[in-house]
Write a protein that holds these residues in place. Structure first.
Motif, PDB file in Angstrom:
ATOM      1  N   LEU A  22       0.853  -1.181   0.000  1.00  0.00           N
ATOM      2  CA  LEU A  22       0.000   0.000   0.000  1.00  0.00           C
ATOM      3  C   LEU A  22       0.890   1.231   0.000  1.00  0.00           C
ATOM      4  O   LEU A  22       1.776   1.363   0.839  1.00  0.00           O
ATOM      5  N   VAL A  23       0.659   2.124  -0.965  1.00  0.00           N
ATOM      6  CA  VAL A  23       1.399   3.379  -1.041  1.00  0.00           C
ATOM      7  C   VAL A  23       0.420   4.520  -0.829  1.00  0.00           C
ATOM      8  O   VAL A  23      -0.568   4.645  -1.554  1.00  0.00           O
ATOM      9  N   VAL A  24       0.703   5.354   0.174  1.00  0.00           N
ATOM     10  CA  VAL A  24      -0.166   6.482   0.501  1.00  0.00           C
ATOM     11  C   VAL A  24       0.582   7.769   0.183  1.00  0.00           C
ATOM     12  O   VAL A  24       1.716   7.962   0.629  1.00  0.00           O
ATOM     13  N   VAL A  25      -0.040   8.644  -0.586  1.00  0.00           N
ATOM     14  CA  VAL A  25       0.546   9.945  -0.915  1.00  0.00           C
ATOM     15  C   VAL A  25      -0.471  11.024  -0.576  1.00  0.00           C
ATOM     16  O   VAL A  25      -1.593  11.010  -1.094  1.00  0.00           O
ATOM     17  N   LEU A  36       4.831  11.778  -7.507  1.00  0.00           N
ATOM     18  CA  LEU A  36       5.106  10.679  -6.580  1.00  0.00           C
ATOM     19  C   LEU A  36       4.150   9.512  -6.807  1.00  0.00           C
ATOM     20  O   LEU A  36       4.560   8.337  -6.764  1.00  0.00           O
ATOM     21  N   ALA A  37       2.875   9.811  -7.042  1.00  0.00           N
ATOM     22  CA  ALA A  37       1.910   8.748  -7.309  1.00  0.00           C
ATOM     23  C   ALA A  37       2.280   7.982  -8.571  1.00  0.00           C
ATOM     24  O   ALA A  37       2.220   6.745  -8.613  1.00  0.00           O
ATOM     25  N   LEU A  38       2.689   8.699  -9.607  1.00  0.00           N
ATOM     26  CA  LEU A  38       3.079   8.046 -10.861  1.00  0.00           C
ATOM     27  C   LEU A  38       4.336   7.212 -10.687  1.00  0.00           C
ATOM     28  O   LEU A  38       4.437   6.089 -11.192  1.00  0.00           O
ATOM     29  N   ALA A  39       5.317   7.750  -9.960  1.00  0.00           N
ATOM     30  CA  ALA A  39       6.560   7.013  -9.728  1.00  0.00           C
ATOM     31  C   ALA A  39       6.306   5.748  -8.927  1.00  0.00           C
ATOM     32  O   ALA A  39       6.900   4.699  -9.194  1.00  0.00           O
ATOM     33  N   ALA A  40       5.415   5.832  -7.941  1.00  0.00           N
ATOM     34  CA  ALA A  40       5.075   4.646  -7.150  1.00  0.00           C
ATOM     35  C   ALA A  40       4.379   3.605  -8.010  1.00  0.00           C
ATOM     36  O   ALA A  40       4.655   2.395  -7.885  1.00  0.00           O
ATOM     37  N   VAL A 110       4.030   2.214   2.346  1.00  0.00           N
ATOM     38  CA  VAL A 110       4.868   3.390   2.098  1.00  0.00           C
ATOM     39  C   VAL A 110       3.959   4.595   2.242  1.00  0.00           C
ATOM     40  O   VAL A 110       2.945   4.706   1.536  1.00  0.00           O
ATOM     41  N   PHE A 111       4.288   5.496   3.164  1.00  0.00           N
ATOM     42  CA  PHE A 111       3.450   6.670   3.421  1.00  0.00           C
ATOM     43  C   PHE A 111       4.267   7.921   3.146  1.00  0.00           C
ATOM     44  O   PHE A 111       5.335   8.110   3.719  1.00  0.00           O
ATOM     45  N   VAL A 112       3.754   8.781   2.259  1.00  0.00           N
ATOM     46  CA  VAL A 112       4.473   9.996   1.874  1.00  0.00           C
ATOM     47  C   VAL A 112       3.715  11.232   2.360  1.00  0.00           C
ATOM     48  O   VAL A 112       2.597  11.501   1.920  1.00  0.00           O
TER      49      VAL A 112
END
Length: 284
Positions: A22-25, A36-40, A110-112
């Motif tokens: 899970l990636v949070v931006v 950042l969302a696109l890179a993730a 991953v939390f940004v």
């Protein structure tokens, strides 16, 4: 360069494709948050992306469209998060959203921390009490509340967690007119440094992406009290010499994957770009 395109970006080899992630931006509706969302999405094509935005924020449709171009497999979930709300409302919102997300059984999170505001760009005597209070609330109080809710949820779920704070040179160096911005960035860096001491099982990264030609840069060009700083940012814009948000975001996500940074440390784009781009190229 505020507009990010993935049409000419190389596809990346998925890393650890079997790990549920899970990636949070936060603030993903524009600028560096979108990058950042696109890179993730390209770094981890099968990840779930939880992307926060204010109710009034435009741009999420475009972000989601570009994410799907970057990775047709990535799942996008929108999260309405308003950092101008009261601390208790932010805490309840964050706790509820993360509990719902982590119930799906992710192994890595991953939390940004990207969302934030510049504030007034004047000398201190011109900055009123209300402006100070509002800026500190959005950039420091809300960030701390969100992070504490995240840490509680991550401990309970026993996930691997990496927290990234979008930092700035302003976190470590003073500039005229940036009383509020420098103070907020320094405080957020320290927030992660302390968390790194308190939570050894997690990783924390302060990443300064460099000066980018985004909406924030436009605001500096038009509103900063100091002509010298306005001219610097005007030069970035006129000479097309600002940092590319896409490249900087790719480096940030690569550093998260690589994990070789000291937890809580501060890294600037200009200091790490050559080494990190070389490592990314070798791994492609």
């Amino acid at each position: 360069k505020a507009t990010v395109s993935v049409l000419n970006c190389p596809r990346l080899t998925p890393l650890f494709p079997t790990m549920s992630r899970l990636v949070v931006v936060t603030g993903a509706n524009r600028g560096f948050g979108r990058a950042l969302a696109l890179a993730a999405a390209q770094r981890w094509p099968q990840a779930t992306l939880l992307l926060s935005h204010r109710a009034s924020s435009a741009g999420m449709d475009e972000t989601e469209k570009l994410v799907r171009e970057a990775s047709g497999e990535a799942r996008v979930v929108r999260w309405e998060l308003d950092l101008t709300q009261g601390a208790k409302e932010i805490e309840a919102n964050t706790s509820g959203e993360l509990a719902k997300a982590l119930a799906e059984g992710y192994e890595q999170v991953v939390f940004v921390h990207n969302a934030g505001s510049l504030g007034m760009m004047q000398k201190g005597a011109a900055v009123g009490a209300e402006e100070v209070a509002q800026n500190v609330h959005v950039n420091v109080t809300a960030c701390a509340v969100v992070q504490n809710a995240l840490l509680k949820a991550a401990e309970a779920a026993q996930v691997q967690l990496t927290v990234v704070n979008v930092s700035s040179l302003c976190a470590v160096k003073a500039f005229t007119g940036f009383e509020l911005y420098c103070t907020g960035k320094a405080a957020r860096d320290m927030l992660l440094q302390v968390a790194a001491e308190d939570y050894k099982q997690f990783k924390f990264l302060n990443y300064a992406p460099g000066p980018m030609d985004t909406d924030m840069a436009k605001e500096i060009r038009e509103s900063h009290h100091d002509k010298g700083i306005r001219d610097v940012y005007q030069g970035f814009h006129d000479n097309n010499s600002a940092v590319d948000p896409w490249e900087s975001a790719r480096i940030a996500m690569w550093m998260v994957h690589d994990g070789k940074f000291e937890s809580g440390s501060h890294h600037d784009y200009y200091d790490v770009k050559d080494e990190q781009l070389a490592a990314m190229s070798a791994a492609a």
